[in-house]
Design a protein around this motif. Sequence first.
Motif, PDB file in Angstrom:
ATOM      1  N   ASN A   1       0.852  -1.184   0.000  1.00  0.00           N
ATOM      2  CA  ASN A   1       0.000   0.000   0.000  1.00  0.00           C
ATOM      3  C   ASN A   1       0.895   1.244   0.000  1.00  0.00           C
ATOM      4  N   THR A   2       0.306   2.405  -0.188  1.00  0.00           N
ATOM      5  CA  THR A   2       1.086   3.647  -0.213  1.00  0.00           C
ATOM      6  C   THR A   2       0.862   4.395   1.088  1.00  0.00           C
ATOM      7  N   VAL A   3       1.921   4.558   1.859  1.00  0.00           N
ATOM      8  CA  VAL A   3       1.861   5.323   3.093  1.00  0.00           C
ATOM      9  C   VAL A   3       2.411   6.728   2.868  1.00  0.00           C
ATOM     10  N   SER A   4       3.494   6.841   2.105  1.00  0.00           N
ATOM     11  CA  SER A   4       4.103   8.136   1.809  1.00  0.00           C
ATOM     12  C   SER A   4       4.544   8.164   0.353  1.00  0.00           C
ATOM     13  N   VAL A   5       4.544   9.360  -0.221  1.00  0.00           N
ATOM     14  CA  VAL A   5       4.988   9.505  -1.603  1.00  0.00           C
ATOM     15  C   VAL A   5       5.623  10.876  -1.768  1.00  0.00           C
ATOM     16  N   THR A   6       6.659  10.947  -2.607  1.00  0.00           N
ATOM     17  CA  THR A   6       7.273  12.225  -2.936  1.00  0.00           C
ATOM     18  C   THR A   6       7.778  12.164  -4.365  1.00  0.00           C
ATOM     19  N   SER A   7       8.209  13.312  -4.880  1.00  0.00           N
ATOM     20  CA  SER A   7       8.726  13.373  -6.251  1.00  0.00           C
ATOM     21  C   SER A   7      10.008  14.189  -6.267  1.00  0.00           C
ATOM     22  N   TYR A   8      10.770  14.036  -7.363  1.00  0.00           N
ATOM     23  CA  TYR A   8      12.040  14.745  -7.473  1.00  0.00           C
ATOM     24  C   TYR A   8      12.379  14.940  -8.945  1.00  0.00           C
TER      25      TYR A   8
ATOM     26  N   ALA B   1       7.163   2.314 -14.294  1.00  0.00           N
ATOM     27  CA  ALA B   1       7.919   1.690 -13.211  1.00  0.00           C
ATOM     28  C   ALA B   1       9.398   1.591 -13.574  1.00  0.00           C
ATOM     29  N   ILE B   2      10.268   1.900 -12.618  1.00  0.00           N
ATOM     30  CA  ILE B   2      11.711   1.850 -12.829  1.00  0.00           C
ATOM     31  C   ILE B   2      12.365   0.772 -11.970  1.00  0.00           C
ATOM     32  N   SER B   3      12.120   0.816 -10.665  1.00  0.00           N
ATOM     33  CA  SER B   3      12.802  -0.121  -9.774  1.00  0.00           C
ATOM     34  C   SER B   3      12.057  -0.234  -8.451  1.00  0.00           C
ATOM     35  N   ARG B   4      12.486  -1.195  -7.643  1.00  0.00           N
ATOM     36  CA  ARG B   4      11.899  -1.423  -6.323  1.00  0.00           C
ATOM     37  C   ARG B   4      13.037  -1.723  -5.350  1.00  0.00           C
ATOM     38  N   HIS B   5      12.969  -1.123  -4.157  1.00  0.00           N
ATOM     39  CA  HIS B   5      14.064  -1.250  -3.202  1.00  0.00           C
ATOM     40  C   HIS B   5      13.507  -1.583  -1.824  1.00  0.00           C
ATOM     41  N   GLU B   6      14.185  -2.515  -1.134  1.00  0.00           N
ATOM     42  CA  GLU B   6      13.742  -2.931   0.192  1.00  0.00           C
ATOM     43  C   GLU B   6      14.450  -2.113   1.261  1.00  0.00           C
ATOM     44  N   LEU B   7      13.687  -1.705   2.280  1.00  0.00           N
ATOM     45  CA  LEU B   7      14.272  -0.981   3.392  1.00  0.00           C
ATOM     46  C   LEU B   7      15.080  -1.922   4.274  1.00  0.00           C
ATOM     47  N   ALA B   8      15.871  -1.328   5.144  1.00  0.00           N
ATOM     48  CA  ALA B   8      16.742  -2.107   6.030  1.00  0.00           C
ATOM     49  C   ALA B   8      15.928  -3.058   6.891  1.00  0.00           C
ATOM     50  N   ILE B   9      16.448  -4.246   7.087  1.00  0.00           N
ATOM     51  CA  ILE B   9      15.870  -5.347   7.865  1.00  0.00           C
ATOM     52  C   ILE B   9      14.411  -5.599   7.509  1.00  0.00           C
ATOM     53  N   GLY B  10      14.044  -5.270   6.278  1.00  0.00           N
ATOM     54  CA  GLY B  10      12.709  -5.562   5.776  1.00  0.00           C
ATOM     55  C   GLY B  10      11.602  -4.869   6.525  1.00  0.00           C
ATOM     56  N   LYS B  11      11.948  -3.772   7.191  1.00  0.00           N
ATOM     57  CA  LYS B  11      10.966  -3.057   7.996  1.00  0.00           C
ATOM     58  C   LYS B  11      10.255  -1.995   7.158  1.00  0.00           C
ATOM     59  N   GLY B  12       9.539  -1.156   7.825  1.00  0.00           N
ATOM     60  CA  GLY B  12       8.786  -0.093   7.202  1.00  0.00           C
ATOM     61  C   GLY B  12       7.662   0.300   8.140  1.00  0.00           C
ATOM     62  N   PRO B  13       6.726   1.109   7.731  1.00  0.00           N
ATOM     63  CA  PRO B  13       6.663   1.681   6.392  1.00  0.00           C
ATOM     64  C   PRO B  13       7.656   2.823   6.191  1.00  0.00           C
ATOM     65  N   ALA B  14       7.866   3.164   4.931  1.00  0.00           N
ATOM     66  CA  ALA B  14       8.683   4.322   4.595  1.00  0.00           C
ATOM     67  C   ALA B  14       7.862   5.576   4.836  1.00  0.00           C
ATOM     68  N   ARG B  15       8.365   6.474   5.667  1.00  0.00           N
ATOM     69  CA  ARG B  15       7.643   7.700   5.992  1.00  0.00           C
ATOM     70  C   ARG B  15       8.521   8.911   5.729  1.00  0.00           C
ATOM     71  N   GLY B  16       7.889  10.068   5.622  1.00  0.00           N
ATOM     72  CA  GLY B  16       8.608  11.326   5.533  1.00  0.00           C
ATOM     73  C   GLY B  16       9.576  11.416   4.378  1.00  0.00           C
ATOM     74  N   LEU B  17       9.248  10.816   3.236  1.00  0.00           N
ATOM     75  CA  LEU B  17      10.167  10.823   2.101  1.00  0.00           C
ATOM     76  C   LEU B  17      10.465  12.255   1.655  1.00  0.00           C
ATOM     77  N   VAL B  18      11.739  12.562   1.513  1.00  0.00           N
ATOM     78  CA  VAL B  18      12.132  13.880   1.019  1.00  0.00           C
ATOM     79  C   VAL B  18      13.422  13.738   0.226  1.00  0.00           C
ATOM     80  N   ALA B  19      13.482  14.375  -0.947  1.00  0.00           N
ATOM     81  CA  ALA B  19      14.654  14.301  -1.815  1.00  0.00           C
ATOM     82  C   ALA B  19      15.281  15.682  -1.950  1.00  0.00           C
ATOM     83  N   SER B  20      16.611  15.721  -2.057  1.00  0.00           N
ATOM     84  CA  SER B  20      17.297  17.000  -2.183  1.00  0.00           C
ATOM     85  C   SER B  20      18.703  16.774  -2.717  1.00  0.00           C
ATOM     86  N   GLN B  21      19.269  17.810  -3.318  1.00  0.00           N
ATOM     87  CA  GLN B  21      20.648  17.740  -3.794  1.00  0.00           C
ATOM     88  C   GLN B  21      21.573  18.335  -2.740  1.00  0.00           C
TER      89      GLN B  21
END
Length: 514
Positions: free
Chosen positions: A40-47, A77-97
Amino acid sequence: MNSIKSILLVSILFLSSISFAQTTEEATLNRQDFKGTANNTVSVTSYEKGNSHYVYSGGDGGNIDVFSLDQNGALSAISRHELAIGKGPARGLVASQISGTDYLFVGNKGANAVEVFKILENGSLERVFILNDTDETYIGTVITLQVIKMKNAAYLFVGGLEKTPGLSCFKIQSNGSLTHVQSQKDNDKIHTDGIIGMYVHKINGKTYLYTGGFQDNGLSGFRVYESGRFKNITNISDNTTDRFLTGTYPVTGVTLGDNHYVVVGHRHHKYYKRINFIKKKDFVYHGDAVSVFKVNKRGELLPHSTLIDDETTLLSGQTRIEILKTNDEEAIVAVGTRDDESIQLCKLNKEGVLSPLSSLKTGFPIYYGLNALKVKDELLFIAGAVRFDLKQLVSYKVALNSPSTKGKVLRHVVNLKFKADVSQNKIDEAVARFSNLKNQIPEIAHMEWGLNNSTEGHSKGFQYCFTLTFNNAHGREIYLFHKAHLALVQKVGPLLDDVFVMDYWTLNTSLQTP
């Protein structure tokens, strides 16, 4: 088999124009595309990287899905990546240079950690650093992240939830690693117990960070210095007169002309079934609304205006607010809700007043998975469902001054071609399942179906035609993502050789006078 199911769902969702408004200044949502996600989608961001736009979606299963997005809202779709120790959910996604390198910062709520990924040339990810919670920091059950760039350095601010509430700052090194700068434990004065929203304003050369306290029902503001250290300067608590902050949730902001605003929503504690999750149980329910605060020259927050939920809006259980600035005079504000299962579009004018434009019943609940972006000249929103049975990421385009659909109904025509080896008994069962949707989904105003008997030779093998009528676009969205409809797709899809769908608006003849 899976390809036929995909064909059926893609075809059913393909031609969807959402076009109705609540005021004469129209801005409506057109659903453009959707793609499957791992969870499911808990968080989403763009860059934006180079001339490409990428979307990152994280869910409860500990995965991040990467998509590219074009100006028409098409997702790839480009790729899929697993978080550390298979945990989650991914929250607070933010991208920056940072120092010429693009990074995605991810709050791994289940692992009490912040993960840092390098964004590669095609938008995919490579993990470069993991920051774990310690007794010195307050990133347990991490929910929200915020990057703040100063003149000579960049910092990541982290908000925690539940057991270890507070605010922490880390310096972002050029290689993506994080170095602790300062942490402040939550107390009775500041609102940092359950930071689910943060926003930054830069005013007259000074930097201010605003946090929402979900558990302690209020807003706080901090002055951030060049060193990354911060100091509390303003605090506003919930009341029953000029603000709605019980369960302060999304926090965002915008500058229009010389005016700086912080826009805040709330997912009221009354909406939570897990009552033991709420620490302060003496709250008062005084309705749902979006609150606008004006920022003065000292960075302090002043109650300014509210948009109160009523029969013309969908604001119950707000979980995300996204702002698209159209010019220096006004902005489009999108409010995503979990309880109304909707996206409410509003206009925020230069004077800081919100007015509703239009709303869309998405057919699925939005948690923190709503993101606004502009691709070339197109205004887009990305949303995802928090439902575990609906693993879809959906793109929408904002249409300005769309033709009115007042006095019209929406037809949804589905043509089916069954495989040659499917027995008539299975066909009859599938047809019965389809026709029974009328009894399962009240939003279907009318349904009729029939077996093709054309003799012109242009039917291309399609055998059955279903025509569904909806009174508005809300009904179609609810139908498309309804559990009964998804179960039908799952059951009937493997039996089909092809499917062809068309949607169109037509006059509601029941409103016409004889």
